[in-house]
Scaffold this motif. Structure first.
Motif, PDB file in Angstrom:
ATOM      1  N   LEU A 189      -3.324   6.128   0.500  1.00  0.00           N
ATOM      2  CA  LEU A 189      -4.577   6.868   0.675  1.00  0.00           C
ATOM      3  C   LEU A 189      -5.741   6.150  -0.005  1.00  0.00           C
ATOM      4  CD1 LEU A 189      -3.371  10.547   0.144  1.00  0.00           C
ATOM      5  CD2 LEU A 189      -3.977   9.424   2.282  1.00  0.00           C
ATOM      6  N   THR A 190      -5.485   5.576  -1.167  1.00  0.00           N
ATOM      7  CA  THR A 190      -6.555   4.844  -1.861  1.00  0.00           C
ATOM      8  C   THR A 190      -6.985   3.624  -1.052  1.00  0.00           C
ATOM      9  OG1 THR A 190      -5.627   5.546  -3.979  1.00  0.00           O
ATOM     10  CG2 THR A 190      -7.195   3.747  -4.037  1.00  0.00           C
ATOM     11  N   ARG A 191      -6.043   2.943  -0.388  1.00  0.00           N
ATOM     12  CA  ARG A 191      -6.376   1.815   0.477  1.00  0.00           C
ATOM     13  C   ARG A 191      -7.275   2.279   1.628  1.00  0.00           C
ATOM     14  NH1 ARG A 191      -6.886  -3.496   0.823  1.00  0.00           N
ATOM     15  NH2 ARG A 191      -4.945  -3.768  -0.384  1.00  0.00           N
ATOM     16  N   ALA A 192      -6.926   3.446   2.207  1.00  0.00           N
ATOM     17  CA  ALA A 192      -7.755   3.970   3.296  1.00  0.00           C
ATOM     18  C   ALA A 192      -9.151   4.323   2.792  1.00  0.00           C
ATOM     19  CB  ALA A 192      -7.077   5.197   3.911  1.00  0.00           C
ATOM     20  N   ARG A 193      -9.228   4.920   1.615  1.00  0.00           N
ATOM     21  CA  ARG A 193     -10.533   5.248   1.046  1.00  0.00           C
ATOM     22  C   ARG A 193     -11.322   3.989   0.690  1.00  0.00           C
ATOM     23  NH1 ARG A 193     -11.175  10.401  -0.997  1.00  0.00           N
ATOM     24  NH2 ARG A 193     -12.290   9.653  -2.840  1.00  0.00           N
ATOM     25  N   TYR A 194     -10.622   2.942   0.249  1.00  0.00           N
ATOM     26  CA  TYR A 194     -11.313   1.681  -0.058  1.00  0.00           C
ATOM     27  C   TYR A 194     -11.857   1.060   1.220  1.00  0.00           C
ATOM     28  CZ  TYR A 194     -11.962  -3.215  -1.277  1.00  0.00           C
ATOM     29  OH  TYR A 194     -12.476  -4.475  -1.438  1.00  0.00           O
TER      30      TYR A 194
END
Length: 531
Positions: free
Chosen positions: A226-231
């Protein structure tokens, strides 16, 4: 008169009085100052509980553990060696006790003598003019050969009168060493059981830790995704992404470490059981139940410590053995009276063996007094005195060790019980938070990432609680080992209720929730990006 003569005269006088009063040259049992200065709670026996030194591990209330311990007791190789040492000590005690009794042995012999008359003593008689020519002058003719056969049936005996108690003290010393060896076996038995229980607790904890660590790794991997998607959407910076990915990699790298520790612990358990992994794997199911809540320790149990711990008993018996050995060494300085003889029937005709007229006997008595042996006997006395000093110090050390181990074990048990109570409250709070975030996420108020964080927090709390329960079990095990066994006790008024692992089932609920359909459905239904 020199000091050695005075010392010898004094010792002889003391020995004479000892003989008349039937006392022993062994000194009285010395008491180490550590025993005389015991703390008040150990100096007297108070009401506490009934000790159960042989099946104390059943207090853990785990059938699998009972099966493993029973297998270890049946086939552990260290215990097999201890049993063999007990057999050796018992044999030595029988040998030492036999020296106090007369030695009797039956004899059955046959002797045949056949020689020419002109050889040996016959030749010597010829040289003196007493040979065959002399007998011929009187009309007596000697045979060319002389033959003689004799047969004997009887019994020989030997006995040394134990005036000074040398043999008696030696037998008592061997008997005390036998008791010490038996106590050593019981100590080895407790040691094997303790190692088995500790290893089993470690395996239970590692399996639980492996399951929780796998779930934590899944949660952190999902958070990193999820953090990768938000990044990629420009909502977080690169530092937050690197931190999330580092946490996920660390959690994943923790799994092989746990697996290696589990394999090493299981290998140690197989050594304790005395078998191989392939033969004993069926003893441990894939899922092990956590250890059941343990009963509290009734007050007053440490008062019976010195009566129960086998190492203390073994040290006390070795002190007694050293004391008796010193008495035997002192008795060796004094004269000894030995008797020997034989009785039986002897005849030149085997048909007269049972003729009462053919009986014979001989008896001899010898009084032996040591005069000069280069200081060997006095050196033996000095050695025995030093060994007694060593045994006294060893007994004192065992008592000091026992008392301090019990004190430390009681303190550790109280501390770990309090820690587990706090951790259980922490798990309840984390479970409540996870339940709240689940409801918020399902209703669309909360975001998915917050739900993941709450689930991670709950899993981490459960992992810490599992480690705390392991430490509590090990603390309880340390107390069992320190007391030399276990106990039963009546209900203690005012005692707090048993520990509760997860009264509402929240931890199990969220583990199941995570591992089944929630995460799968959440990924499918969650908005692409949530602020």
């Amino acid at each position: 008169m020199d000091s050695r003569a005075i010392q010898s005269g004094t010792l002889s006088l003391a020995a004479g009085l000892c003989w008349l009063t039937a006392c022993s040259l062994a000194p009285p049992t010395p008491e180490p100052k550590q025993v005389a200065e015991l703390p008040d709670e150990f100096a007297e026996v108070h009401e506490g509980g009934d000790h159960q030194p042989f099946e104390w591990w059943r207090a853990f209330q785990d059938p699998v553990l009972d099966q493993v311990v029973d297998a270890a007791l049946g086939s552990n190789l260290d215990l097999a060696q201890a049993v063999a040492r007990v057999g050796q000590a018992r044999a030595r005690a029988r040998i030492a006790a036999a020296s106090q009794l007369p030695m009797v042995q039956a004899t059955l012999g046959a002797t045949t003598f056949d020689a020419p008359t002109n050889a040996g003593i016959g030749a010597q008689l010829d040289e003196l003019g007493l040979g065959a020519e002399l007998y011929d002058a009187f009309g007596v003719r000697l045979p060319d050969r002389i033959g003689l056969s004799s047969y004997a049936l009887g019994a020989d005996f030997a006995y040394e009168v134990d005036f000074w108690g040398r043999d008696r003290n030696a037998a008592l010393a061997a008997g005390a060493l036998r008791l010490a060896s038996e106590a050593d076996y019981r100590a080895a038995r407790i040691g094997v059981i303790s190692e088995t229980v500790a290893t089993y607790l470690e395996i239970v904890d590692l399996r639980s830790e492996s399951t929780l660590a796998g779930q934590i790794a899944d949660v952190l991997a999902e958070q990193a995704s999820l953090t990768r998607a938000r990044y990629d959407a420009g909502l977080v910076d690169i530092r937050e992404l690197y931190a999330a990915e580092r946490f996920a990699v660390d959690a994943q790298a923790n799994l092989p470490r746990i697996e290696a520790q589990r394999a090493e612990a299981e290998a140690r358990l197989w050594v304790l059981v005395g078998g191989y992994h392939a033969d004993l794997h069926h003893m441990l199911p894939e899922s092990l139940a956590p250890i059941a809540p343990l009963q509290r320790v009734p007050p007053g149990i440490p008062a019976d410590l010195l009566l129960q711990r086998p190492d203390v008993n073994a040290a006390r018996q070795r002190l007694e053995a050293a004391r008796y050995a010193l008495g035997a060494r002192r008795a060796a300085l004094l004269p000894s009276l030995s008797l020997s003889g034989s009785i039986g029937l002897e005849s030149s005709n085997s048909g007269d063996w049972f003729n009462p007229d053919q009986w014979y006997r001989n008896l001899s008595a010898n009084l032996l007094a040591p005069v000069f042996q280069g200081g060997r006997l006095r050196g033996n006395v000095a050695l025995a005195e030093a060994q007694l000093d060593e045994a006294v110090a060893g007994f004192g050390r065992s008592v000091v060790t026992a008392v301090n181990e019990v004190d430390a074990a009681l303190t550790a048990l109280r501390a770990n019980r309090h820690r587990v109570s706090l951790l259980m409250g922490f798990v309840d709070e984390a479970a409540a938070e996870a339940a709240l975030q689940e409801r918020r996420y399902r209703s669309g108020v909360g975001d998915y990432n917050t739900f993941l964080a709450a689930s991670h927090h709950l899993l981490g709390a459960e992992s810490t609680l599992a480690g705390g329960k392991r430490d509590l079990g090990l603390a309880r095990l340390s107390l069992h080992r320190a007391l030399g066994g276990g106990w039963t006790a009546p209900d203690v008024p005012g005692a707090s209720p048993p520990d509760r692992a997860d009264p509402d089932g929240l931890g199990a609920r969220f583990r199941d929730l995570w591992t089944t359909h929630v995460m799968r459905r959440a990924r499918q239904n969650a908005p692409a990006i949530t602020e």
